[in-house]
Scaffold this active site. Sequence first.
Site, PDB file in Angstrom:
ATOM      1  N   TYR A  72       0.836  -1.212   0.000  1.00 36.15           N
ATOM      2  CA  TYR A  72       0.000   0.000   0.000  1.00 36.15           C
ATOM      3  C   TYR A  72       0.868   1.257   0.000  1.00 36.15           C
ATOM      4  CZ  TYR A  72      -3.980   3.007   0.935  1.00 36.15           C
ATOM      5  OH  TYR A  72      -4.950   3.958   0.832  1.00 36.15           O
ATOM      6  N   LYS A 258      -1.202   6.359 -23.612  1.00 33.68           N
ATOM      7  CA  LYS A 258      -0.781   6.585 -25.000  1.00 33.68           C
ATOM      8  C   LYS A 258       0.717   6.295 -25.113  1.00 33.68           C
ATOM      9  CE  LYS A 258      -4.679   9.193 -24.737  1.00 33.68           C
ATOM     10  NZ  LYS A 258      -5.477   9.286 -23.516  1.00 33.68           N
ATOM     11  N   HIS A 450     -20.568  13.175 -25.634  1.00 34.60           N
ATOM     12  CA  HIS A 450     -20.353  12.257 -26.763  1.00 34.60           C
ATOM     13  C   HIS A 450     -20.242  10.793 -26.328  1.00 34.60           C
ATOM     14  CE1 HIS A 450     -15.720  11.691 -27.132  1.00 34.60           C
ATOM     15  NE2 HIS A 450     -15.988  12.080 -25.922  1.00 34.60           N
TER      16      HIS A 450
END
Length: 458
Positions: A72, A258, A450
């Site tokens: 953790y 990405k 959208h």
Amino acid sequence: MELPYSEPYKIKVTEAIRTSTRAERETWIREAKYNLFKVRSEQVTIDLLTDSGTGSMSDRQWAAMMTGDESYAGASSYFRLKQVIENIFGMPYFLPTHQGRAAENVIFSALLKEGDIVPGNSHFDTTKGHIEFRRCSAPDCTIDAAADTQLEIPFKGEMDLNKLEKIFKENPREKIPCTVLTITNNTAGGQPVSMKNIRETAELCRRYRIPLLIDSARFAENAYFIKTREAGYADKTIKEIVREIYQYADIMTISAKKDGVVNMGGFVAMRSEELMRQAMQFSIMCEGYLTYGGMSGRDLDALAVGLDENTEFEQLDARIRQVKLLGDLLDEYGIPYQRPAGGHAIFLDAKKILTHVPKEQFIAQTLAVELYLEAGVRGVEIGSILADRDPVTHENRYPKLELLRLAIPRRVYTDNHIRVIAAACRNIFERREQITSGYRITFETPILRHFTVELEKI
Ligand code: F0G
């Protein structure tokens, strides 16, 4: 003969693609209310919805996942990633987050107050969403040239320094908590920003004592374009170029999905210890403890390796060549798109393709549905549905461009898939005169509509 180009990797695992008939797709898209986000992935043949979190990881990344430390607090995975972020970006402080918009949430919670102004070069929709949700404004200072899809210039995603300075001059400094520079400029077509423009934006911000935040989702692709297009950078490595870019930044947010080539992850990094202390509480409240922030230890490790590998020229070269192949085929067929080909995607110019569909009927969305029906290819509308309504007048906003983005996932599809996509575009282009009507909205949310919008055919 000179040997042709080939990719700098081979394929170890494959995933089967399901094909479908046009009749099946007609049913599915109707059931999905003509919203491609609502179509199930098994109903898609080639998925170009996004390059975000959809790339193939390398064997080294998968191996690193086994070394993930799931503690953790104080996990060794955190420290390995911290070291890589320091090496690559030179940023001393960072907070992991589960993805890019979470990084925006953490940093904007610390920086923004109602009525503030956050200028930028085409803020991404979640960035704009986080700004407007806090009752702040996000004026767009992108160069005008970006809106002319047929103009071929090397750095079409840049900040217009005159527009930016006008905002700095007309407003008190306290109202502008930061400027956002997005590299590459996703909304304008995956178009890069030159080092010169990055430097000059930073200098202008410094002069007005406004911090510069770089939205870094596709920073490595941007560095590739600097290396291949900007004078003076051909002999520098991608890592050297990235290091220089971030010398000019005070803060960075990144969707690691990405250019980090991972399926999930992000972070916010900064130079100021004081800002880090302010942001910490929001990280703990929304993301998790400081050393994991919404990510598993194994994901932190996969990202550390991904950032290191994807800042090598060969990886970027393979990717950007593939996007360019799609652009070259569209050129051959005369199909208009945002030129030159972007880093992660081709953006079809829907207004120039479907000239008979009125803008009130959502031109780019109409093209998106056509491409799905034609070949099961799923792209995403970057047009008036994405633009949402004006928060003050509640009128639909009609941006200058109606684009259909075809985002290419990293290391996922082959050049043969690219040829199928191009052929499908060609078939639609050849019957474009017959497409004369689009869609109307039957359901929408007030922000980021959208994703969940529902439409019916007119
Ligand atoms: N900034 C940019 C420039 C982006 O392109 C994205 C996401 C984000 C921020 C938000 O990051 O998704 O990890 O929360 N872009 C994806 C896309 C969704 O398809 O272009 P996220």
